[in-house]
Design a protein around this motif. Sequence first.
Motif, PDB file in Angstrom:
ATOM      1  N   ALA A  27       0.706  -1.489  -0.182  1.00  0.00           N
ATOM      2  CA  ALA A  27      -0.081   0.004   0.266  1.00  0.00           C
ATOM      3  C   ALA A  27       0.999   1.337  -0.411  1.00  0.00           C
ATOM      4  O   ALA A  27       0.402   2.182  -0.110  1.00  0.00           O
ATOM      5  CB  ALA A  27      -0.738  -0.251   1.222  1.00  0.00           C
ATOM      6  N   LEU A  28       2.114   1.401   0.211  1.00  0.00           N
ATOM      7  CA  LEU A  28       3.196   2.553  -0.109  1.00  0.00           C
ATOM      8  C   LEU A  28       3.591   2.528  -1.419  1.00  0.00           C
ATOM      9  O   LEU A  28       4.235   3.676  -1.542  1.00  0.00           O
ATOM     10  CB  LEU A  28       4.225   1.498   0.530  1.00  0.00           C
ATOM     11  N   ASP A  29       2.899   2.144  -2.515  1.00  0.00           N
ATOM     12  CA  ASP A  29       3.208   2.610  -3.489  1.00  0.00           C
ATOM     13  C   ASP A  29       2.211   3.939  -4.011  1.00  0.00           C
ATOM     14  O   ASP A  29       2.720   4.795  -5.218  1.00  0.00           O
ATOM     15  CB  ASP A  29       2.570   1.018  -4.729  1.00  0.00           C
ATOM     16  N   SER A  30       1.650   4.754  -2.920  1.00  0.00           N
ATOM     17  CA  SER A  30       0.891   5.871  -3.365  1.00  0.00           C
ATOM     18  C   SER A  30       1.892   7.540  -3.832  1.00  0.00           C
ATOM     19  O   SER A  30       3.199   7.613  -3.091  1.00  0.00           O
ATOM     20  CB  SER A  30       0.682   6.572  -2.250  1.00  0.00           C
ATOM     21  N   LYS A  31       1.684   7.500  -5.017  1.00  0.00           N
ATOM     22  CA  LYS A  31       2.806   8.864  -5.614  1.00  0.00           C
ATOM     23  C   LYS A  31       2.353  10.159  -6.419  1.00  0.00           C
ATOM     24  O   LYS A  31       2.975  11.202  -6.211  1.00  0.00           O
ATOM     25  CB  LYS A  31       2.733   8.433  -6.851  1.00  0.00           C
ATOM     26  N   THR A  32       0.836  10.245  -5.757  1.00  0.00           N
ATOM     27  CA  THR A  32       0.169  11.924  -5.986  1.00  0.00           C
ATOM     28  C   THR A  32       0.236  12.396  -4.180  1.00  0.00           C
ATOM     29  O   THR A  32      -0.209  11.765  -3.544  1.00  0.00           O
ATOM     30  CB  THR A  32      -0.815  11.604  -6.909  1.00  0.00           C
ATOM     31  N   GLN A  37      -2.011  11.543   2.433  1.00  0.00           N
ATOM     32  CA  GLN A  37      -3.392  11.180   3.568  1.00  0.00           C
ATOM     33  C   GLN A  37      -3.554   9.114   4.075  1.00  0.00           C
ATOM     34  O   GLN A  37      -2.584   8.853   4.479  1.00  0.00           O
ATOM     35  CB  GLN A  37      -4.552  11.166   3.866  1.00  0.00           C
ATOM     36  N   SER A  38      -3.658   8.512   2.388  1.00  0.00           N
ATOM     37  CA  SER A  38      -3.576   7.096   2.508  1.00  0.00           C
ATOM     38  C   SER A  38      -1.967   6.700   2.858  1.00  0.00           C
ATOM     39  O   SER A  38      -2.064   6.089   3.731  1.00  0.00           O
ATOM     40  CB  SER A  38      -4.184   6.357   1.291  1.00  0.00           C
ATOM     41  N   LEU A  39      -1.531   7.777   2.410  1.00  0.00           N
ATOM     42  CA  LEU A  39       0.128   6.945   2.269  1.00  0.00           C
ATOM     43  C   LEU A  39       0.974   6.790   3.711  1.00  0.00           C
ATOM     44  O   LEU A  39       1.762   6.153   4.589  1.00  0.00           O
ATOM     45  CB  LEU A  39       1.468   7.567   1.420  1.00  0.00           C
ATOM     46  N   LEU A  85       9.593  -7.217  -0.514  1.00  0.00           N
ATOM     47  CA  LEU A  85       9.568  -5.944   0.139  1.00  0.00           C
ATOM     48  C   LEU A  85       9.963  -5.133   0.784  1.00  0.00           C
ATOM     49  O   LEU A  85      10.392  -3.822   0.774  1.00  0.00           O
ATOM     50  CB  LEU A  85       7.809  -6.668   0.648  1.00  0.00           C
ATOM     51  N   LEU A  86      10.304  -6.102   1.794  1.00  0.00           N
ATOM     52  CA  LEU A  86      11.010  -5.067   3.094  1.00  0.00           C
ATOM     53  C   LEU A  86      12.072  -4.059   2.247  1.00  0.00           C
ATOM     54  O   LEU A  86      12.244  -3.197   2.542  1.00  0.00           O
ATOM     55  CB  LEU A  86      11.675  -5.889   4.095  1.00  0.00           C
ATOM     56  N   ILE A  87      12.613  -4.863   1.606  1.00  0.00           N
ATOM     57  CA  ILE A  87      14.064  -3.873   0.388  1.00  0.00           C
ATOM     58  C   ILE A  87      13.423  -2.898  -0.184  1.00  0.00           C
ATOM     59  O   ILE A  87      13.993  -1.613   0.198  1.00  0.00           O
ATOM     60  CB  ILE A  87      14.888  -5.173   0.183  1.00  0.00           C
ATOM     61  N   HIS A  88      12.860  -3.124  -0.864  1.00  0.00           N
ATOM     62  CA  HIS A  88      12.666  -2.237  -2.255  1.00  0.00           C
ATOM     63  C   HIS A  88      11.370  -0.791  -1.208  1.00  0.00           C
ATOM     64  O   HIS A  88      11.627   0.317  -1.363  1.00  0.00           O
ATOM     65  CB  HIS A  88      11.529  -2.828  -3.161  1.00  0.00           C
ATOM     66  N   LYS A  89      11.049  -0.772  -0.304  1.00  0.00           N
ATOM     67  CA  LYS A  89       9.920  -0.284   0.107  1.00  0.00           C
ATOM     68  C   LYS A  89      11.333   0.822   1.521  1.00  0.00           C
ATOM     69  O   LYS A  89      10.432   1.437   1.333  1.00  0.00           O
ATOM     70  CB  LYS A  89       9.048  -0.526   1.108  1.00  0.00           C
ATOM     71  N   LEU A  90      12.214   0.467   1.288  1.00  0.00           N
ATOM     72  CA  LEU A  90      13.478   0.751   2.651  1.00  0.00           C
ATOM     73  C   LEU A  90      13.214   2.086   3.094  1.00  0.00           C
ATOM     74  O   LEU A  90      12.961   3.253   3.759  1.00  0.00           O
ATOM     75  CB  LEU A  90      14.470   0.001   2.855  1.00  0.00           C
ATOM     76  N   PRO A  91      13.252   2.691   1.460  1.00  0.00           N
ATOM     77  CA  PRO A  91      13.546   4.255   1.433  1.00  0.00           C
ATOM     78  C   PRO A  91      12.078   5.587   1.747  1.00  0.00           C
ATOM     79  O   PRO A  91      12.383   6.569   2.098  1.00  0.00           O
ATOM     80  CB  PRO A  91      14.158   4.510  -0.569  1.00  0.00           C
ATOM     81  N   ILE A  92      10.709   4.763   2.380  1.00  0.00           N
ATOM     82  CA  ILE A  92       9.284   5.103   1.585  1.00  0.00           C
ATOM     83  C   ILE A  92       9.465   5.084   3.383  1.00  0.00           C
ATOM     84  O   ILE A  92       8.815   5.777   4.087  1.00  0.00           O
ATOM     85  CB  ILE A  92       8.489   4.677   1.149  1.00  0.00           C
ATOM     86  N   LEU A  93       9.714   4.147   4.307  1.00  0.00           N
ATOM     87  CA  LEU A  93       9.807   3.935   5.392  1.00  0.00           C
ATOM     88  C   LEU A  93       9.994   5.523   6.529  1.00  0.00           C
ATOM     89  O   LEU A  93      11.503   5.964   5.695  1.00  0.00           O
ATOM     90  CB  LEU A  93      10.596   2.798   6.648  1.00  0.00           C
TER      91      LEU A  93
END
Length: 344
Positions: A27-32, A37-39, A85-93
């Motif tokens: 669900a962390l794929d929000s870009k706009t 808010q959903s992010l 997912l754990l690795i690729h989403k790290l920058p967003i966390l």
Amino acid sequence: MSFSFFKPSRPKSPQELVKAIKNSLMALDSKTVAEVQSLKKALEEVEKNFVTLKLMLCGDGEVEPNMDQVSQLTLEICKEDVLPLLIHKLPILGWEGRKDLVHCWSMLLKQKFGSTCCCVEYLENHSELLDFLVVCYDNKEIALNCGNMLRECIKLPTLAKYILESPSFELFFKYVELPNFDVASDAFSTFKDLLTKHETAVSEFLTAHYDEFFEQYEKLLTSSNYVTRRQSLKLISEFLLESPNSHIMKRYIVEVRYLKVMMTLLKDSSKNIQISAFHIFKVFVANPNKPREIKVILAKNHERLLDLLQNLSPGKGADDDQFEEEKELIIKEIDRVSRMPNLE
């Protein structure tokens, strides 16, 4: 009157937790902007799930983890492809989420079933994830987190061997000189682990890639950055003097270009660098099978070398007697070589 809605919710099973982690990460794929808010909500959900994951893996200090649950959890994480997912989403966390993730990563790589760990096997079969962790040094926001995760991977011989032999290994020669001191230092810690943790893999790697590796390493030894020069000199002493690398050392100490590097470092303005350089330089000189080219260089420069060595003293806390003894032997050998006929 019922207050049942105050009852604590039933703890998630390993399967449910892994599914929740996967869904919240996806669900962390929000870009706009509209999705900010959903992010934010998704990030909160991820962090909450990571706290639960940490509790299931480590316990809470009072209650020990249930090892059956831990086994099931680890297997599910691999089966559901959660590691990428754990690795690729790290920058967003956020900061807290990254900290918990690094802690959980370390625990997951330690879970063995029999002689194997499914997370290690997963990484062996998806080695591009290791390359991704390496290139994360380019992102200073997550560089230190990825460095921690990489060093956990490097504890495993198969994963360390892959990184050594991957094209991404060459990036370390750049990363250890990054302008951000914390990131450069962390990269050097990882670089050092790669070259010192697994003697056999390192020996095989250096044998197969001798020329390219030492050509790159020479740039670190002659860097304009004092910290880089000092750390690389200390590190080369460590891995060259390991017994499985004795054949590499024998090859290194007959090369004029590397003797010249050590002679230059003997003149460094830093006492620490001079002392470290001496400990490698002495091996060139003490080698009973010195090639003629090495003898010629020592003979041509013997006056300057003797002058440098006479004024060289060990740092505080060093063994003065042993150092002076070694220095005396090296001075005598240089003097002996300088008197040899036919070295012009």
